[in-house]
Design a protein around this motif. Structure first.
Motif, PDB file in Angstrom:
ATOM      1  N   ASP A   1       0.871  -1.183   0.000  1.00  0.00           N
ATOM      2  CA  ASP A   1       0.000   0.000   0.000  1.00  0.00           C
ATOM      3  C   ASP A   1       0.901   1.224   0.000  1.00  0.00           C
ATOM      4  OD1 ASP A   1      -2.400  -1.339   0.008  1.00  0.00           O
ATOM      5  OD2 ASP A   1      -2.813  -1.044   2.150  1.00  0.00           O
ATOM      6  N   LEU A   2       0.749   2.060  -1.005  1.00  0.00           N
ATOM      7  CA  LEU A   2       1.548   3.291  -1.061  1.00  0.00           C
ATOM      8  C   LEU A   2       0.597   4.483  -0.993  1.00  0.00           C
ATOM      9  CD1 LEU A   2       4.316   4.598  -1.320  1.00  0.00           C
ATOM     10  CD2 LEU A   2       4.089   4.454  -3.811  1.00  0.00           C
ATOM     11  N   PRO A   3       0.469   5.098   0.182  1.00  0.00           N
ATOM     12  CA  PRO A   3      -0.477   6.211   0.338  1.00  0.00           C
ATOM     13  C   PRO A   3       0.097   7.537  -0.176  1.00  0.00           C
ATOM     14  CG  PRO A   3      -0.005   5.116   2.450  1.00  0.00           C
ATOM     15  CD  PRO A   3       1.051   4.713   1.467  1.00  0.00           C
ATOM     16  N   LEU A   4      -0.817   8.381  -0.585  1.00  0.00           N
ATOM     17  CA  LEU A   4      -0.459   9.734  -1.008  1.00  0.00           C
ATOM     18  C   LEU A   4      -1.474  10.680  -0.380  1.00  0.00           C
ATOM     19  CD1 LEU A   4       1.564  11.138  -3.095  1.00  0.00           C
ATOM     20  CD2 LEU A   4      -0.449  11.333  -4.552  1.00  0.00           C
ATOM     21  N   TYR A   5      -1.041  11.430   0.613  1.00  0.00           N
ATOM     22  CA  TYR A   5      -1.959  12.336   1.305  1.00  0.00           C
ATOM     23  C   TYR A   5      -1.972  13.686   0.613  1.00  0.00           C
ATOM     24  CZ  TYR A   5      -2.814   8.634   4.470  1.00  0.00           C
ATOM     25  OH  TYR A   5      -3.207   7.423   4.959  1.00  0.00           O
ATOM     26  N   TYR A   6      -2.699  13.707  -0.502  1.00  0.00           N
ATOM     27  CA  TYR A   6      -2.850  14.950  -1.262  1.00  0.00           C
ATOM     28  C   TYR A   6      -3.732  15.904  -0.453  1.00  0.00           C
ATOM     29  CZ  TYR A   6      -7.543  13.342  -2.575  1.00  0.00           C
ATOM     30  OH  TYR A   6      -8.853  12.937  -2.541  1.00  0.00           O
ATOM     31  N   VAL A   7      -3.496  17.196  -0.635  1.00  0.00           N
ATOM     32  CA  VAL A   7      -4.252  18.203   0.102  1.00  0.00           C
ATOM     33  C   VAL A   7      -5.134  18.964  -0.871  1.00  0.00           C
ATOM     34  CG1 VAL A   7      -4.091  20.275   1.550  1.00  0.00           C
ATOM     35  CG2 VAL A   7      -2.400  18.441   1.802  1.00  0.00           C
ATOM     36  N   GLY A   8      -6.432  18.832  -0.720  1.00  0.00           N
ATOM     37  CA  GLY A   8      -7.333  19.586  -1.583  1.00  0.00           C
ATOM     38  C   GLY A   8      -8.534  18.778  -2.004  1.00  0.00           C
ATOM     39  N   GLU A   9      -9.188  19.248  -3.040  1.00  0.00           N
ATOM     40  CA  GLU A   9     -10.438  18.668  -3.520  1.00  0.00           C
ATOM     41  C   GLU A   9     -10.191  17.897  -4.808  1.00  0.00           C
ATOM     42  OE1 GLU A   9     -13.722  19.029  -2.278  1.00  0.00           O
ATOM     43  OE2 GLU A   9     -12.826  19.917  -0.481  1.00  0.00           O
ATOM     44  N   PHE A  10     -10.677  16.663  -4.830  1.00  0.00           N
ATOM     45  CA  PHE A  10     -10.612  15.826  -6.022  1.00  0.00           C
ATOM     46  C   PHE A  10     -11.291  16.537  -7.198  1.00  0.00           C
ATOM     47  CE2 PHE A  10     -12.646  12.808  -8.848  1.00  0.00           C
ATOM     48  CZ  PHE A  10     -11.741  11.781  -9.006  1.00  0.00           C
ATOM     49  N   MET A  11     -10.589  16.597  -8.312  1.00  0.00           N
ATOM     50  CA  MET A  11     -11.179  17.197  -9.517  1.00  0.00           C
ATOM     51  C   MET A  11     -11.640  16.122 -10.491  1.00  0.00           C
ATOM     52  SD  MET A  11     -11.224  20.623  -9.766  1.00  0.00           S
ATOM     53  CE  MET A  11     -11.934  20.645  -8.129  1.00  0.00           C
ATOM     54  N   SER A  12     -10.705  15.278 -10.926  1.00  0.00           N
ATOM     55  CA  SER A  12     -11.087  14.237 -11.877  1.00  0.00           C
ATOM     56  C   SER A  12      -9.961  13.222 -11.978  1.00  0.00           C
ATOM     57  CB  SER A  12     -11.369  14.842 -13.259  1.00  0.00           C
ATOM     58  OG  SER A  12     -10.176  15.363 -13.816  1.00  0.00           O
ATOM     59  N   SER A  13     -10.295  12.097 -12.578  1.00  0.00           N
ATOM     60  CA  SER A  13      -9.314  11.043 -12.800  1.00  0.00           C
ATOM     61  C   SER A  13      -9.554  10.458 -14.173  1.00  0.00           C
ATOM     62  CB  SER A  13      -9.465   9.956 -11.730  1.00  0.00           C
ATOM     63  OG  SER A  13      -8.673   8.824 -12.058  1.00  0.00           O
ATOM     64  N   ASN A  14      -8.530   9.877 -14.750  1.00  0.00           N
ATOM     65  CA  ASN A  14      -8.720   9.177 -16.018  1.00  0.00           C
ATOM     66  C   ASN A  14      -9.357   7.801 -15.801  1.00  0.00           C
ATOM     67  OD1 ASN A  14      -6.522   7.805 -14.914  1.00  0.00           O
ATOM     68  ND2 ASN A  14      -5.591   7.413 -16.918  1.00  0.00           N
ATOM     69  N   GLN A  15      -9.528   7.414 -14.536  1.00  0.00           N
ATOM     70  CA  GLN A  15     -10.126   6.119 -14.226  1.00  0.00           C
ATOM     71  C   GLN A  15     -11.412   6.359 -13.445  1.00  0.00           C
ATOM     72  OE1 GLN A  15      -8.343   2.856 -14.521  1.00  0.00           O
ATOM     73  NE2 GLN A  15      -6.425   3.674 -15.338  1.00  0.00           N
ATOM     74  N   LYS A  16     -12.334   5.415 -13.572  1.00  0.00           N
ATOM     75  CA  LYS A  16     -13.632   5.558 -12.911  1.00  0.00           C
ATOM     76  C   LYS A  16     -13.596   4.876 -11.541  1.00  0.00           C
ATOM     77  CE  LYS A  16     -17.992   6.453 -12.381  1.00  0.00           C
ATOM     78  NZ  LYS A  16     -18.161   7.759 -11.745  1.00  0.00           N
ATOM     79  N   PHE A  17     -13.795   5.658 -10.505  1.00  0.00           N
ATOM     80  CA  PHE A  17     -13.858   5.090  -9.155  1.00  0.00           C
ATOM     81  C   PHE A  17     -15.276   4.608  -8.835  1.00  0.00           C
ATOM     82  CE2 PHE A  17      -9.956   7.499  -8.616  1.00  0.00           C
ATOM     83  CZ  PHE A  17      -9.220   6.711  -7.754  1.00  0.00           C
ATOM     84  N   GLN A  18     -15.346   3.497  -8.079  1.00  0.00           N
ATOM     85  CA  GLN A  18     -16.640   3.073  -7.541  1.00  0.00           C
ATOM     86  C   GLN A  18     -16.712   3.578  -6.102  1.00  0.00           C
ATOM     87  OE1 GLN A  18     -14.856   0.550  -9.459  1.00  0.00           O
ATOM     88  NE2 GLN A  18     -16.168   1.367 -11.072  1.00  0.00           N
ATOM     89  N   THR A  19     -17.706   4.395  -5.830  1.00  0.00           N
ATOM     90  CA  THR A  19     -17.837   4.878  -4.455  1.00  0.00           C
ATOM     91  C   THR A  19     -18.658   3.892  -3.638  1.00  0.00           C
ATOM     92  OG1 THR A  19     -19.663   6.245  -5.235  1.00  0.00           O
ATOM     93  CG2 THR A  19     -17.561   7.329  -4.907  1.00  0.00           C
ATOM     94  N   ASN A  20     -18.414   3.931  -2.323  1.00  0.00           N
ATOM     95  CA  ASN A  20     -19.069   2.984  -1.424  1.00  0.00           C
ATOM     96  C   ASN A  20     -20.243   3.639  -0.721  1.00  0.00           C
ATOM     97  OD1 ASN A  20     -17.077   1.045  -2.044  1.00  0.00           O
ATOM     98  ND2 ASN A  20     -15.671   2.121  -0.657  1.00  0.00           N
ATOM     99  N   ASN A  21     -21.358   2.937  -0.708  1.00  0.00           N
ATOM    100  CA  ASN A  21     -22.541   3.488  -0.045  1.00  0.00           C
ATOM    101  C   ASN A  21     -22.596   3.162   1.432  1.00  0.00           C
ATOM    102  OD1 ASN A  21     -23.639   4.986  -2.075  1.00  0.00           O
ATOM    103  ND2 ASN A  21     -24.657   3.209  -2.991  1.00  0.00           N
ATOM    104  N   VAL A  22     -21.752   2.243   1.834  1.00  0.00           N
ATOM    105  CA  VAL A  22     -21.598   1.959   3.260  1.00  0.00           C
ATOM    106  C   VAL A  22     -20.103   1.979   3.533  1.00  0.00           C
ATOM    107  CG1 VAL A  22     -21.900   0.235   5.073  1.00  0.00           C
ATOM    108  CG2 VAL A  22     -23.700   0.588   3.363  1.00  0.00           C
TER     109      VAL A  22
END
Ligand code: CA
Ligand code: CA
Ligand code: CA
Ligand code: MG
Ligand code: MG
Ligand code: MG
Ligand code: MG
Lengths: 733, 733
Positions: free
Chosen positions: B547-568
């Motif tokens: 696991d390689l974390p990246l603690y970016y600071v700010g608001e997500f704008m967009s990605s070239n990949q589609k994330f699946q968000t979790n409802n729970v």
């Protein structure tokens, strides 16, 4: 020379919109002597020269906002306005040549393009995806064109008039009456655009369209704009610029869509008004409706926080401020045409730049002469509605505290379901926030920069606001049409020194339910900052489920009650905004009072609320059901109660300080020991709170009778209270 | 007069610590002529006069940090130091009287109290819950006492010496050797406290204890401090102030606990050194170890971001900065005693205040004379360890970008399990953050202001850092003792212009696994800002879970990949920090490259990473299992991979701009089109990336041979690469 003198008095000589021949002369003789003006000029020269070096780009329209062709055409109109201005001020032909050549490129392009390929607008533009942006282009470009009009050779001028500007003006008016003939900020831009180019070309037909609207029926199939707003308002009989002034503002200069859109709408109002004042002084446009346009600038300035940012009520991107180009233009206009208020000059100083015209020269000169004074922000109630009788917003200011309560009209397509909602600021910024709009204006990453779907599903919903949600549904069931039909009811507004009050009622948001919120900002000698008393009274059937959110800004410090945090989070509901909330923790309250302290930037804040048996508090977090990460993960606190007639009574206290370089907390705990409701009924509320130092305060309010002299006697099992007037604040009785 | 002249040359005359008789004379003759000094003086007079008006409060000790008695005693020692100083500068007796009376109150209190009632410290104080704070008191109070020493009548002075100061000094030394005799910042305070009061009282025994430590064994049952740090370090033979200088700093002036604690520790180092320089010049303390104390101030200044805030590595509250009182004192000392570097004066200007002593007068005078220059922050590697051979931190600076990589010692009780972690800043502040400590220093709401339990369970864990987690466990299995035994291995450091590199290895964090991270900051002519290349190579058994974390600071704008968000949402794990993370969304990656853009404050940022089949990206949020809301809800991005030997290759790009008043986004999309790894092995990595404009860049690095002249030939199925030296950056091959 002689020719110059002759030109100076020739009414057909250009420029004649925002710059005049006389103004240009004054500017030229002042160069090098007025720092703010000189600095702005040199910044603008640097900017325009970089564009000259880059060359002319007039691409075939293709993209939405944020995309290349959109941003390029947008950049072009700003630069054309500036290039024209620089030609007038510096006399350097290169600016005129650049501007002419770009206009000729547009004249080539215009006949070859149809409607913009993007089909999402109710009024598609040609250069841009919506007529609104095409109108923006014409408002700015007209000003540039005005500056080189007399310099152009006649064939070129005639070519541009005939092949570019007249067809362009027709496109945004007669070819799109559903855009031009509304009472709406879109149409204000359309009216100003057509009117300004009409003034430049001396085209009386265009000027008449712009002032009085078109005698054309909108095609029957176009009834809504993209935001769901009606194209034709009920009872609308007129259109055009004068009708916009009549209908867009209340007599207090309040704009029903709120300050974010007022800021946007003011530019065409003011810039066209300046042009009319210069070219058609007989219209006395700046005196129209008791000088409403100048008044509206001050109204706008008064709707800002300590950072000069507009209150983000309704659809509003946070951070828009007095630093915007529209306000840079407007504040100098208000100074120059509105009686030279020295308070405006401190805003000009903060802006750090001025418009390159007569108004900008005047304000920059006055700043250089040291005339600036601090702008005096005052408590005020700004009535909504063309006649000033459709609700209001109340603004209470005391020291560094600003409280805003909204009980105005809905605000049409850009309105939020936020009746009786409030915002609280101090000198550090937001204390209790409104979410604002769910939108990243012009940022292409975020759905092309337009409104995001979470704007409807979250930002507009009642639960996204600091006001009461009854039975889990938004005010007016989230229906804009219903919301537009009524306004909040101002009950009482008192601006003053030690006690200030705003109270309003809402009887339409939920059928059969009466809401009234009374907020007082009071100076308490034992406290550092003014204290806010919040009394939200409800008359509703037994068994109603109330949620009263509080969107505090900052980090939770502590509470007198123990929260149970959740190890699994699921959305709090399926609709009305609840689908976007996680419940991070909750508590079934014990005892008589809830208090919670948070910290933000450098201060501590405490809410103290009276607790009834069975009440819950829920610590929430925005962010559920947010597939594109469009929502900020902001915290909230929901006070939940089930009952009938009731009162939510709270105090908001700003206290203490802490900074990370000294690590020394001061006064980090609330000074409030207890709070209770002594009496509640449809007619009265009496509350009491006690400080840790022992002092007791009692605040009583009459909710039905706002006479300042009426005598009230209230008696119940708990005691008897007597006072005169609407309210009563007493110490240690 | 004559008496004055005599006093000036009398070596027993006071003051003699941070103020001297000669210095006071200079200050008096400069009053009214040195704005920064005069301003500070008038601020301090206002502060102390307010305390004089308030009267003396010397309460019986009871509270923890943040509580009344703690804060009151703390406030008292600051005021006593200032009151003494004001007495010397203004000559007004009221300050001396106030200080004397407060000291007499302490002399009354001292014999009546035992250990502080709070029992949580390994070395309980008397006035405070820990000896550390008692030592703070003595360091400051000694300075005040020094200022009135000669003014006091002899019986009072003897009473204070005998009944207050000597017993006090004994309490924090011989009575608490587990506090006094360590190599630790606690002991530095203890040593300085005892030494300074020894200097004032001319008590050679105390001075000897302070310089050389005690010949006393620490009771065998006290082996750890409250943070789990060892009381006695392995092989520790000496103690006292000189040993602290020997062991606390590396030859580069780096302090193993990191800049937050260095800032805290520097004050007693420097203030006692000043006293020694004045009273015992024969010791040449400021020349000790090649002038290390002055060098350490510059080392500290170099560990700050653009806002002057210290890099928050190890236990560190964010926001601590050059504005702190310790640095106000230190920067002027560095200027005055360290060769009058005009760069330091720009920091003094930003601080806006100076210490009220000779050093402060000198720097304030120099500022007034316009000598200030911008401080030159440079790229530098700061070696850790007393001999400079135990790891390092690497700081790369280019334009407004600052990159910090940590491969130093663990940092003892205050260390974080963050080997090969990095931080990234630009002029707006944090781009990639370290969480810092989970603590609100001195804020009583938050567990009395001490370390929160989430500091151990979250902030110290590896997954809270921008570095590799193998098989879900922290480095060294989260064991401080193991971590303290080894340091990261510097491999290569290059500061320069167009290409700067930091590369280091870690072979102990996980048994049998070798980690190496190589980060390059390169200027790419097509890009606005320097680009960061990140190559994290791992030699590990197949089936390892990374696991390689990246603690970016700010608001997500967009990605070239589609994330699946979790409802729970449920916590990502049960331990090692994962129990505090929610997985908000994830994606099983498609294609060869992942990219994601975020926005913060006014800029856009894009990470581009090479994807291997089966890799996942997880968007995380901190905040699970946080019953007291002690953690910030910050976002993160975890790159997850299962495999053996591998390389994580990424680019971090700073681009574009946006502001809320103009709403105009510039360059909001990444310029990087693709990235791939051309070759990876234990010995080499070769990567390539292509810009959207078509330019291709190739970066090759030798991982085993750091010779600057060695020739490398790498060949595999993909091609052949040849270069000379450690690295190679080529365009369009
Ligand atoms: Ca009324
Ligand atoms: Ca410690
Ligand atoms: Ca090496
Ligand atoms: Mg809203
Ligand atoms: Mg609904
Ligand atoms: Mg850390
Ligand atoms: Mg572990």
């Amino acid at each position: 020379g002689n020719e110059g003198q002759q030109r100076l008095t020739d009414p057909t000589a250009h420029p004649q919109l925002t710059l005049t021949l006389q103004g240009v002369e004054q500017i030229k003789t002042s160069l090098g002597q007025v720092p703010l003006f000189d600095q702005t000029l040199s910044d603008v020269i640097a900017e325009v020269d970089a564009e000259l070096a880059n060359g002319i780009e007039v691409p075939v329209p293709k993209d939405l906002a944020g995309g290349y062709t959109h941003e390029r055409h947008k950049s072009n109109f700003f630069i054309m306005q500036k290039a024209g201005t620089l030609f007038q001020i510096t006399g350097d032909d290169k600016y005129a040549v650049y501007l002419r050549d770009m206009l000729l490129a547009y004249a080539e392009l215009w006949p070859t393009i149809g409607k913009h390929p993007a089909e999402r607008s109710y009024a598609r533009g040609k250069l841009f995806w919506q007529c609104l942006n095409d109108a923006n282009w014409l408002v700015y470009t007209s000003q540039g064109y005005d500056c080189i009009y007399d310099w152009l050779d006649v064939p070129t001028r005639e070519k541009l008039n005939k092949e570019l500007f007249r067809p362009y003006a027709e496109y945004v008016s007669v070819e799109n009456p559903q855009f031009f003939n509304r009472i709406h900020n879109h149409s204000t831009w359309g009216n100003a655009a057509v009117g300004m180019i009409g003034l430049v070309m001396d085209d009386e037909e265009l000027i008449n369209w712009s002032l009085y609207g078109l005698d054309i029926e909108v095609p029957g199939d176009i009834v809504k704009d993209n935001d769901g707003g009606d194209i034709k308002l009920e009872g609308q009989k007129e259109a055009g610029f004068l009708a916009q002034i009549d209908h867009s503002f209340s007599p207090d200069g309040y704009y029903t869509e709120g300050p974010y859109y007022q800021r946007y709408a003011m530019y065409p109002f003011l810039i066209f008004a300046e042009g009319l004042a210069n070219k058609k002084p007989e219209l006395k446009i700046l005196d129209y409706r008791d000088g409403l346009l100048i008044k509206a600038i001050n109204t706008l300035i008064n709707q800002t926080n300590s950072a000069g940012e507009f209150f983000p009520i309704n659809d509003s991107q946070k951070g828009m401020s007095l630093a915007s180009r529209e306000l840079v233009s407007a504040v100098s206009i208000a100074y120059y045409y509105g009686g030279n208020d020295p308070g405006l000059l401190s805003i000009v100083e903060d802006q750090g730049r001025v418009p390159l015209n007569n108004a900008g020269l005047a304000s920059a000169k006055a700043v250089a002469e040291g005339k600036a004074k601090k702008y005096q922000y005052k408590s005020m109630e700004l009535a909504d509605g063309a006649a000033g009788d459709e609700g209001a917003i109340g603004i209470l200011r005391a020291d560094d505290l600003t409280l805003v309560m909204k009980y105005a009209k809905h605000g049409m397509g850009h309105g939020h379901f936020d009746r009786l909602g409030f915002l609280l600021y101090d000198e550090t910024g937001e204390v209790i926030q409104d979410y604002g709009a769910a939108r990243w204006v012009n940022v292409e990453h975020k759905d092309g920069g337009g409104y995001l779907k979470e704007n409807r599903s979250w930002a507009k919903e009642t639960v996204a606001h600091n006001t009461l949600v009854v039975d889990k549904d938004s005010h007016f069931d989230g229906n804009v049409k219903k919301a537009d039909q009524t306004a909040g009811m101002p009950y009482y507004f008192l601006s003053g020194d030690d006690v200030q009050i705003v109270s309003a009622k809402e009887q339409n948001a939920y059928p059969g339910i009466d809401l009234q919120r009374t907020m007082a900002v009071v100076r308490i000698e034992e406290l550092e900052s003014p204290l806010v008393i919040d009394l939200f009274s409800v008359q509703a059937p037994e068994g109603s489920r109330y949620d009263l959110p509080l969107y505090y800004v900052g980090e939770f410090m502590s509470s007198n009650q123990k929260f149970q945090t959740n190890n699994v989070l699921s959305p709090m509901g399926k609709e009305s905004g609840y689908q976007h909330l996680w419940a991070e923790a909750q508590t079934t309250l014990e005892g008589d009072v809830f208090s919670m302290t948070w910290f933000n930037k450098k201060k501590f804040y405490t809410v103290t609320s009276v607790v009834e048996l069975g009440d819950e508090m829920i610590l929430t977090r925005i962010g559920a059901n947010d597939p594109n990460f469009n929502l900020r993960r902001d915290p909230g606190l929901i006070h939940r109660r089930t009952g009938g007639n009731t009162v939510f009574a709270s105090l908001y206290e700003i206290h203490g300080s802490y900074d990370y370089a000294s690590e020394r907390p001061l006064n980090s705990f609330t000074s409030v020991a207890t709070m209770k409701i002594l009496h509640q009924s449809e007619a009265y509320v009496v509350v009491q709170f006690q400080l840790k130092t022992g002092e007791r305060y009692q605040f009583a309010c009459s909710l039905l009778n706002d006479s300042k002299t009426a005598k009230h006697t209230v008696e119940d099992a708990n005691g008897q209270w007597q006072w005169q007037g609407i309210y009563n604040l007493k110490k240690n009785i």
